[in-house]
Scaffold this motif. Sequence first.
Motif, short mmCIF file in Angstrom:
data_model
loop_
_atom_site.label_atom_id
_atom_site.label_comp_id
_atom_site.label_asym_id
_atom_site.label_seq_id
_atom_site.Cartn_x
_atom_site.Cartn_y
_atom_site.Cartn_z
N GLU A 76 0.85 -1.18 0.00
CA GLU A 76 0.00 0.00 0.00
C GLU A 76 0.88 1.23 0.00
N LEU A 77 0.55 2.19 -0.81
CA LEU A 77 1.31 3.44 -0.84
C LEU A 77 0.65 4.44 0.10
N VAL A 78 1.36 4.77 1.16
CA VAL A 78 0.85 5.73 2.13
C VAL A 78 1.98 6.70 2.47
N THR A 79 1.64 7.78 3.10
CA THR A 79 2.68 8.71 3.56
C THR A 79 3.31 8.16 4.83
N ALA A 80 4.50 8.69 5.17
CA ALA A 80 5.17 8.28 6.41
C ALA A 80 4.26 8.55 7.61
N GLN A 81 3.57 9.67 7.55
CA GLN A 81 2.65 10.03 8.63
C GLN A 81 1.55 8.99 8.79
N GLN A 82 0.96 8.58 7.68
CA GLN A 82 -0.10 7.57 7.73
C GLN A 82 0.43 6.25 8.26
N ALA A 83 1.66 5.89 7.85
CA ALA A 83 2.26 4.64 8.31
C ALA A 83 2.46 4.67 9.82
N LYS A 84 2.93 5.81 10.33
CA LYS A 84 3.15 5.94 11.77
C LYS A 84 1.84 5.83 12.52
N GLU A 85 0.79 6.41 11.95
CA GLU A 85 -0.52 6.33 12.59
C GLU A 85 -1.01 4.90 12.68
N ARG A 86 -0.51 4.05 11.78
CA ARG A 86 -0.89 2.63 11.82
C ARG A 86 0.05 1.83 12.71
N GLY A 87 0.97 2.50 13.37
CA GLY A 87 1.85 1.82 14.30
C GLY A 87 3.06 1.17 13.64
N LYS A 88 3.37 1.59 12.40
CA LYS A 88 4.55 1.04 11.72
C LYS A 88 5.80 1.82 12.12
N GLY A 89 6.89 1.12 12.18
CA GLY A 89 8.17 1.78 12.43
C GLY A 89 8.87 2.04 11.12
#
Length: 55
Positions: free
Chosen positions: A36-49
């Motif tokens: 999935e292409l998401v922004t770094a911000q969106q990824a962080k919101e999903r709990g990704k490092g």
Amino acid sequence: MVTRKGRLFHRDENCPGYQQGVRISIKRARKLSPVELVTAQQAKERGKGCCSVCW
Ligand SMILES: [Zn+2]
């Protein structure tokens, strides 16, 4: 970009860290998670490092 089951997010699919994960998955005959292409911000919101290789 993130994968649904991945713990990390990467800049793009060419990241060596991501490619290594893909190879391991293939070796273990695991299904690859859809990218999935998401922004770094969106990824962080999903709990990704962030990946230490490409960030
Ligand atoms: Zn990466």
